[in-house]
Design a protein around this motif. Sequence first.
Motif, PDB file in Angstrom:
ATOM      1  N   GLN A 257      29.830  49.110 113.641  1.00 36.46           N
ATOM      2  CA  GLN A 257      29.561  48.255 114.791  1.00 36.46           C
ATOM      3  C   GLN A 257      28.208  48.574 115.397  1.00 36.46           C
ATOM      4  O   GLN A 257      27.664  49.641 115.191  1.00 36.46           O
ATOM      5  CB  GLN A 257      30.629  48.453 115.867  1.00 36.46           C
ATOM      6  CG  GLN A 257      31.997  48.063 115.398  1.00 36.46           C
ATOM      7  CD  GLN A 257      33.011  48.182 116.503  1.00 36.46           C
ATOM      8  OE1 GLN A 257      32.798  48.906 117.465  1.00 36.46           O
ATOM      9  NE2 GLN A 257      34.107  47.461 116.371  1.00 36.46           N
ATOM     10  N   SER A 258      27.703  47.623 116.128  1.00 33.02           N
ATOM     11  CA  SER A 258      26.414  47.817 116.760  1.00 33.02           C
ATOM     12  C   SER A 258      26.417  47.097 118.092  1.00 33.02           C
ATOM     13  O   SER A 258      27.074  46.077 118.253  1.00 33.02           O
ATOM     14  CB  SER A 258      25.319  47.243 115.868  1.00 33.02           C
ATOM     15  OG  SER A 258      24.105  47.194 116.567  1.00 33.02           O
ATOM     16  N   ARG A 259      25.700  47.643 119.038  1.00 36.09           N
ATOM     17  CA  ARG A 259      25.583  46.965 120.324  1.00 36.09           C
ATOM     18  C   ARG A 259      24.163  46.470 120.524  1.00 36.09           C
ATOM     19  O   ARG A 259      23.689  46.326 121.638  1.00 36.09           O
ATOM     20  CB  ARG A 259      26.006  47.901 121.465  1.00 36.09           C
ATOM     21  CG  ARG A 259      27.493  48.179 121.435  1.00 36.09           C
ATOM     22  CD  ARG A 259      27.970  48.953 122.632  1.00 36.09           C
ATOM     23  NE  ARG A 259      29.380  48.679 122.866  1.00 36.09           N
ATOM     24  CZ  ARG A 259      29.831  47.814 123.766  1.00 36.09           C
ATOM     25  NH1 ARG A 259      28.990  47.152 124.514  1.00 36.09           N
ATOM     26  NH2 ARG A 259      31.125  47.614 123.912  1.00 36.09           N
ATOM     27  N   VAL A 260      23.501  46.245 119.409  1.00 37.90           N
ATOM     28  CA  VAL A 260      22.147  45.713 119.484  1.00 37.90           C
ATOM     29  C   VAL A 260      22.153  44.305 118.907  1.00 37.90           C
ATOM     30  O   VAL A 260      22.718  44.063 117.842  1.00 37.90           O
ATOM     31  CB  VAL A 260      21.165  46.598 118.697  1.00 37.90           C
ATOM     32  CG1 VAL A 260      19.788  45.944 118.617  1.00 37.90           C
ATOM     33  CG2 VAL A 260      21.054  47.970 119.338  1.00 37.90           C
ATOM     34  N   ILE A 261      21.558  43.390 119.623  1.00 33.98           N
ATOM     35  CA  ILE A 261      21.449  42.015 119.156  1.00 33.98           C
ATOM     36  C   ILE A 261      19.981  41.706 118.916  1.00 33.98           C
ATOM     37  O   ILE A 261      19.130  42.083 119.711  1.00 33.98           O
ATOM     38  CB  ILE A 261      22.040  41.036 120.197  1.00 33.98           C
ATOM     39  CG1 ILE A 261      23.538  41.297 120.353  1.00 33.98           C
ATOM     40  CG2 ILE A 261      21.781  39.583 119.795  1.00 33.98           C
ATOM     41  CD1 ILE A 261      24.198  40.470 121.437  1.00 33.98           C
ATOM     42  N   GLY A 262      19.705  41.058 117.812  1.00 35.89           N
ATOM     43  CA  GLY A 262      18.325  40.728 117.488  1.00 35.89           C
ATOM     44  C   GLY A 262      18.035  39.266 117.758  1.00 35.89           C
ATOM     45  O   GLY A 262      18.859  38.406 117.464  1.00 35.89           O
ATOM     46  N   ALA A 263      16.870  39.001 118.319  1.00 37.30           N
ATOM     47  CA  ALA A 263      16.463  37.617 118.549  1.00 37.30           C
ATOM     48  C   ALA A 263      15.107  37.377 117.911  1.00 37.30           C
ATOM     49  O   ALA A 263      14.209  38.210 118.033  1.00 37.30           O
ATOM     50  CB  ALA A 263      16.399  37.312 120.040  1.00 37.30           C
ATOM     51  N   VAL A 264      14.993  36.257 117.226  1.00 35.19           N
ATOM     52  CA  VAL A 264      13.708  35.884 116.649  1.00 35.19           C
ATOM     53  C   VAL A 264      13.091  34.814 117.541  1.00 35.19           C
ATOM     54  O   VAL A 264      13.726  33.799 117.826  1.00 35.19           O
ATOM     55  CB  VAL A 264      13.873  35.325 115.225  1.00 35.19           C
ATOM     56  CG1 VAL A 264      12.510  35.043 114.606  1.00 35.19           C
ATOM     57  CG2 VAL A 264      14.660  36.287 114.356  1.00 35.19           C
ATOM     58  N   ILE A 265      11.871  35.058 117.989  1.00 33.67           N
ATOM     59  CA  ILE A 265      11.178  34.137 118.889  1.00 33.67           C
ATOM     60  C   ILE A 265       9.961  33.573 118.158  1.00 33.67           C
ATOM     61  O   ILE A 265       9.218  34.325 117.544  1.00 33.67           O
ATOM     62  CB  ILE A 265      10.684  34.892 120.150  1.00 33.67           C
ATOM     63  CG1 ILE A 265      11.798  35.731 120.753  1.00 33.67           C
ATOM     64  CG2 ILE A 265      10.115  33.931 121.167  1.00 33.67           C
ATOM     65  CD1 ILE A 265      12.906  34.935 121.329  1.00 33.67           C
ATOM     66  N   PRO A 266       9.777  32.270 118.224  1.00 32.51           N
ATOM     67  CA  PRO A 266       8.664  31.679 117.484  1.00 32.51           C
ATOM     68  C   PRO A 266       7.300  32.177 117.929  1.00 32.51           C
ATOM     69  O   PRO A 266       6.427  32.393 117.123  1.00 32.51           O
ATOM     70  CB  PRO A 266       8.801  30.182 117.779  1.00 32.51           C
ATOM     71  CG  PRO A 266      10.197  29.991 118.191  1.00 32.51           C
ATOM     72  CD  PRO A 266      10.592  31.243 118.887  1.00 32.51           C
TER      73      PRO A 266
END
Lengths: 336, 336
Positions: free
Chosen positions: A66-75
């Motif tokens: 499990q992980s509590r890190v979320i990744g977001a890709v921003i243009p």
Amino acid sequence: MTKHRSDETVTMQSVAVAAGVSPMTVSNTFRYPERVQEETRLRVLTIAAELGYVPNHAAGNLASGQSRVIGAVIPSIKNSSFYNYVRGMQDAVATQGYQLILKLADSLAQEAAAIRTFVGLRVAGIALVGDEHEQDARMLLRKTGVPVVESWVHETPFDMAVGYSTADATRALTQLLIDGGHRRIGFVGYDGDVSSRFTERLPTFRQTLEQAGLESNRIVLIDQADGFGAGPKALQALCTIDPDLDAILCPTDIVAAGVLFECGRRSWTVPDRLAVAGWGDYEIASEITPGITTIHPHAYDMGQQAMSLIIDRTTGKDQDKTLVDTGFHIVRRCSA
Amino acid sequence: MTKHRSDETVTMQSVAVAAGVSPMTVSNTFRYPERVQEETRLRVLTIAAELGYVPNHAAGNLASGQSRVIGAVIPSIKNSSFYNYVRGMQDAVATQGYQLILKLADSLAQEAAAIRTFVGLRVAGIALVGDEHEQDARMLLRKTGVPVVESWVHETPFDMAVGYSTADATRALTQLLIDGGHRRIGFVGYDGDVSSRFTERLPTFRQTLEQAGLESNRIVLIDQADGFGAGPKALQALCTIDPDLDAILCPTDIVAAGVLFECGRRSWTVPDRLAVAGWGDYEIASEITPGITTIHPHAYDMGQQAMSLIIDRTTGKDQDKTLVDTGFHIVRRCSA
DNA sequence: GCGGATTATTGTAGCGCTACAAAACACAAA
DNA sequence: TTTGTGTTTTGTAGCGCTACAATAATCCGC
């Protein structure tokens, strides 16, 4: 010879020894505080703070899956368009004990690379912008099954999506120009490798004009990278098609501001000589004179909802919620 | 019952079996390709691609104690000021096989939280902006010994730094206004919890004016969060001090643009009635009319150098390089 | 004061990967 | 054929943490 790292490394083990408890108690103190008696918990936390212990996320991730890190890709962070979106995401994850990390990607190839990194990091979820992604990336996401949320997307999501109807917004904005008495309305779009949240606008623009019995041939496509500079270019090009152009629909407020700058140079009054509509409700839209009439996309909401979708998915509730409409509204200012 | 995850998980082990080699050969194929015979390497890569294998960074990080991910903390993406900085960082790490991840932090507290996350992730290095950080964060960084590079910092770095002299730039810009014949020069600064790259400017401004035998009492401090809106506010406040103000030095081009908007509303000509200087060479500086005279900080360079410092440190070369001056230059446009 | 339920704590056995050293192999010189 | 050298491949033993089950400590009613 053993493979021990520098003996100064503070591990859960060393905290446990110093606090006189087992490693599991230290682990529980951080992950499930309610399972540990207050007295014990406080002692562990104190010792941990003294030692400067920071749990090794890599080890925890490996052990628990499990992980509590979320990744977001921003243009892009070139303009402020994603500021509120990111702020919404940050605020949402913060209240849930998650962490948000960002990667920038100006192209689909870079997006795919960012996705690979996030998958390699085994993040809890991935937030993307738009619904166009490389085939390899799609397959990777499908195979690994990470929760994925697309933003600025209104239908047929890859996994989950949050957004608003670009078509509805385009229609409303175009209609506003028509209702304002404008008849020679120009459209500025982007060409090249561009997200559908831009390309979807043109058909709706045409349709709305045609339904009003107006010509829809005043169209020009420009390079997305141009920023403010695109405004003058686009205006120039549209004036070649029709020198008597009386209104213009821009892909972003930045382009609209560029058009306003150019109007100033030409001594054109806005909106009398030319009405200008933008998109995005960037900060400049309200600060420039005249203020820019624009679409406000509720980006902060979108960011929050995107994170909620991912977190709810991983925590098991609302498994079925898959599409959230955050809507939009038109901000009427002086430019149109 | 074993603790095996879903059997569909593609691990290095499963790739090894499918390719008929040992796990170590798969590992080497990814990390040290030159150690593996071409034929073997190709076979492994093919199988890995077919299976959609992505190395588990968490496991690798844990086993090796190394990471190829670098974390950067960015104050804000509200404006474009950090766009080139981030682009420089991205480009630099890409050529070295590293990955950059970002966290946004609007305050020192948020920066400290971001640092904790990065430390928990055991990143290879951390890039910060400015030289002011929470005491806890400093201690954590010292204790863990991660390479840290501060940007926009010109002296006495915490660990390593890259930047330019704010004092030199302030002096040059102020002198430019003086040389332009302006005598009643106002200064706009930020108040509150603000980085020293802003607060350092005021003393230099004062000193430069006094050396020229001019008054240096036209000073106003505004809220950093205001953006464009700060321009009108600041101009208003300065006019209260001196209605005949003839030049103004702004903390950013955004504020300068806000001042220009306000000048437009007041029908003041720029630079005749009021000369305006900005800072940062944001995109708007060149697009607005009149163009804004400003400081161009070589942010792209700064980003690249910051990453080079970290990567060189981790790879063991140039251990001693600790401060890089990327300089600045004045962009002379029409506003001053 | 004692069974039974509840709460708090602790071993055990890996998670998926890599450092290291040992082993296997290939090939040229003796 | 044997030896030596260099190249390629492979076991072994963890990295620091957590799931799970088991144990120990505590509490309650009667």
